[in-house]
Design a protein around this motif. Sequence first.
Motif, PDB file in Angstrom:
ATOM      1  N   ILE A 278       3.668  83.288  37.046  1.00 35.76           N
ATOM      2  CA  ILE A 278       4.108  83.193  35.660  1.00 35.76           C
ATOM      3  C   ILE A 278       5.217  84.204  35.445  1.00 35.76           C
ATOM      4  CG2 ILE A 278       2.327  84.782  34.837  1.00 35.76           C
ATOM      5  CD1 ILE A 278       2.253  83.030  32.244  1.00 35.76           C
ATOM      6  N   GLY A 279       6.208  83.826  34.661  1.00 36.39           N
ATOM      7  CA  GLY A 279       7.338  84.701  34.413  1.00 36.39           C
ATOM      8  C   GLY A 279       7.056  85.713  33.317  1.00 36.39           C
ATOM      9  N   GLN A 280       8.081  86.475  32.996  1.00 34.56           N
ATOM     10  CA  GLN A 280       7.951  87.518  31.976  1.00 34.56           C
ATOM     11  C   GLN A 280       8.124  86.968  30.567  1.00 34.56           C
ATOM     12  OE1 GLN A 280       7.134  90.863  32.530  1.00 34.56           O
ATOM     13  NE2 GLN A 280       6.612  89.983  34.518  1.00 34.56           N
ATOM     14  N   GLY A 281       8.677  85.802  30.455  1.00 34.25           N
ATOM     15  CA  GLY A 281       8.834  85.180  29.143  1.00 34.25           C
ATOM     16  C   GLY A 281      10.210  85.389  28.544  1.00 34.25           C
ATOM     17  N   THR A 282      10.575  84.481  27.669  1.00 32.40           N
ATOM     18  CA  THR A 282      11.812  84.588  26.910  1.00 32.40           C
ATOM     19  C   THR A 282      11.487  84.260  25.453  1.00 32.40           C
ATOM     20  OG1 THR A 282      14.129  83.856  26.779  1.00 32.40           O
ATOM     21  CG2 THR A 282      12.507  82.187  27.383  1.00 32.40           C
ATOM     22  N   ARG A 283      12.027  85.049  24.559  1.00 32.85           N
ATOM     23  CA  ARG A 283      11.649  84.925  23.144  1.00 32.85           C
ATOM     24  C   ARG A 283      12.527  83.899  22.442  1.00 32.85           C
ATOM     25  NH1 ARG A 283       8.524  88.055  20.152  1.00 32.85           N
ATOM     26  NH2 ARG A 283       8.468  89.597  21.835  1.00 32.85           N
ATOM     27  N   VAL A 284      11.855  83.072  21.664  1.00 31.81           N
ATOM     28  CA  VAL A 284      12.532  82.088  20.813  1.00 31.81           C
ATOM     29  C   VAL A 284      12.153  82.388  19.367  1.00 31.81           C
ATOM     30  CG1 VAL A 284      12.668  79.661  20.160  1.00 31.81           C
ATOM     31  CG2 VAL A 284      12.620  80.301  22.584  1.00 31.81           C
ATOM     32  N   THR A 285      13.160  82.556  18.534  1.00 28.64           N
ATOM     33  CA  THR A 285      12.928  82.820  17.118  1.00 28.64           C
ATOM     34  C   THR A 285      13.661  81.772  16.305  1.00 28.64           C
ATOM     35  OG1 THR A 285      12.767  85.199  17.543  1.00 28.64           O
ATOM     36  CG2 THR A 285      13.103  84.504  15.263  1.00 28.64           C
TER      37      THR A 285
ATOM     38  N   LEU B  24       4.879  77.367  28.794  1.00 33.48           N
ATOM     39  CA  LEU B  24       3.829  77.801  27.886  1.00 33.48           C
ATOM     40  C   LEU B  24       4.484  78.591  26.769  1.00 33.48           C
ATOM     41  CD1 LEU B  24       1.695  79.425  30.714  1.00 33.48           C
ATOM     42  CD2 LEU B  24       1.605  77.037  30.018  1.00 33.48           C
ATOM     43  N   ARG B  25       3.761  78.793  25.689  1.00 33.98           N
ATOM     44  CA  ARG B  25       4.278  79.665  24.657  1.00 33.98           C
ATOM     45  C   ARG B  25       3.144  80.431  23.998  1.00 33.98           C
ATOM     46  NH1 ARG B  25       6.260  75.537  19.793  1.00 33.98           N
ATOM     47  NH2 ARG B  25       4.201  75.202  18.853  1.00 33.98           N
ATOM     48  N   GLN B  26       3.491  81.572  23.471  1.00 30.99           N
ATOM     49  CA  GLN B  26       2.511  82.386  22.770  1.00 30.99           C
ATOM     50  C   GLN B  26       3.166  82.967  21.533  1.00 30.99           C
ATOM     51  OE1 GLN B  26       0.598  85.452  25.103  1.00 30.99           O
ATOM     52  NE2 GLN B  26      -1.132  85.508  23.694  1.00 30.99           N
ATOM     53  N   ALA B  27       2.670  82.531  20.390  1.00 29.61           N
ATOM     54  CA  ALA B  27       3.146  83.048  19.119  1.00 29.61           C
ATOM     55  C   ALA B  27       2.361  84.307  18.765  1.00 29.61           C
ATOM     56  CB  ALA B  27       2.978  81.989  18.039  1.00 29.61           C
TER      57      ALA B  27
ATOM     58  N   ASP C 148       7.674  77.233  13.187  1.00 35.90           N
ATOM     59  CA  ASP C 148       6.414  77.204  13.935  1.00 35.90           C
ATOM     60  C   ASP C 148       6.622  77.250  15.437  1.00 35.90           C
ATOM     61  OD1 ASP C 148       4.674  74.947  11.637  1.00 35.90           O
ATOM     62  OD2 ASP C 148       4.891  77.131  11.642  1.00 35.90           O
ATOM     63  N   ASP C 149       7.841  77.005  15.884  1.00 33.03           N
ATOM     64  CA  ASP C 149       8.147  77.074  17.315  1.00 33.03           C
ATOM     65  C   ASP C 149       8.475  78.493  17.765  1.00 33.03           C
ATOM     66  OD1 ASP C 149       9.808  73.958  16.836  1.00 33.03           O
ATOM     67  OD2 ASP C 149       7.881  74.253  17.842  1.00 33.03           O
ATOM     68  N   THR C 150       8.498  79.416  16.830  1.00 34.91           N
ATOM     69  CA  THR C 150       8.775  80.807  17.179  1.00 34.91           C
ATOM     70  C   THR C 150       7.668  81.347  18.070  1.00 34.91           C
ATOM     71  OG1 THR C 150      10.033  81.244  15.158  1.00 34.91           O
ATOM     72  CG2 THR C 150       9.012  83.146  16.248  1.00 34.91           C
ATOM     73  N   ALA C 151       8.057  81.853  19.235  1.00 32.10           N
ATOM     74  CA  ALA C 151       7.073  82.332  20.215  1.00 32.10           C
ATOM     75  C   ALA C 151       7.806  82.903  21.413  1.00 32.10           C
ATOM     76  CB  ALA C 151       6.167  81.190  20.664  1.00 32.10           C
ATOM     77  N   VAL C 152       7.042  83.524  22.280  1.00 35.81           N
ATOM     78  CA  VAL C 152       7.559  83.858  23.608  1.00 35.81           C
ATOM     79  C   VAL C 152       7.218  82.688  24.514  1.00 35.81           C
ATOM     80  CG1 VAL C 152       7.454  85.434  25.561  1.00 35.81           C
ATOM     81  CG2 VAL C 152       7.287  86.331  23.226  1.00 35.81           C
TER      82      VAL C 152
ATOM     83  N   GLU D 287      12.768  83.327  33.455  1.00 34.19           N
ATOM     84  CA  GLU D 287      13.151  82.425  32.368  1.00 34.19           C
ATOM     85  C   GLU D 287      14.380  82.982  31.677  1.00 34.19           C
ATOM     86  OE1 GLU D 287       8.556  83.009  32.071  1.00 34.19           O
ATOM     87  OE2 GLU D 287      10.337  84.268  32.278  1.00 34.19           O
ATOM     88  N   TYR D 288      15.217  82.094  31.210  1.00 34.51           N
ATOM     89  CA  TYR D 288      16.334  82.524  30.373  1.00 34.51           C
ATOM     90  C   TYR D 288      16.715  81.386  29.432  1.00 34.51           C
ATOM     91  CZ  TYR D 288      18.982  80.256  34.161  1.00 34.51           C
ATOM     92  OH  TYR D 288      19.459  79.383  35.113  1.00 34.51           O
TER      93      TYR D 288
END
Length: 122
Positions: free
Chosen positions: A112-119, A36-39, A88-92, A6-7
Amino acid sequence: QVQLVEYGGGSVQAGGSLSLSCTTSGTFGDDVVGWLRQAPGMEREVVAAIQSDGTYLLYNNFTEGRFAISRDNPKNLVILEMSGLTPDDTAVYYCATAQSTRALRKGQYNSIGQGTRVTVSS
């Protein structure tokens, strides 16, 4: 099992937009691809998903028309366009593949990927 990358994550102010991309070392094949996302302190949840032929799209209620998922199979690319972001959308955010949307919801991922952080700041 294919590798997913992910990027596109980053930091934005409330009301801003981001575009997340997911690509693979192989192909998505017939798999459903989902974001998916995880806060922090929260369970991972499905944001959106798209079937292999792009005819069925799944969105979690909280996306409220702000997010759009698309898929480009020849390029092995799935994109999540996000607008009207709130704190509230802040998550990986993770990209994952599964046999079906039901399997995706149950956490039965093929990859599943390693994730990308959204702040998102207020």
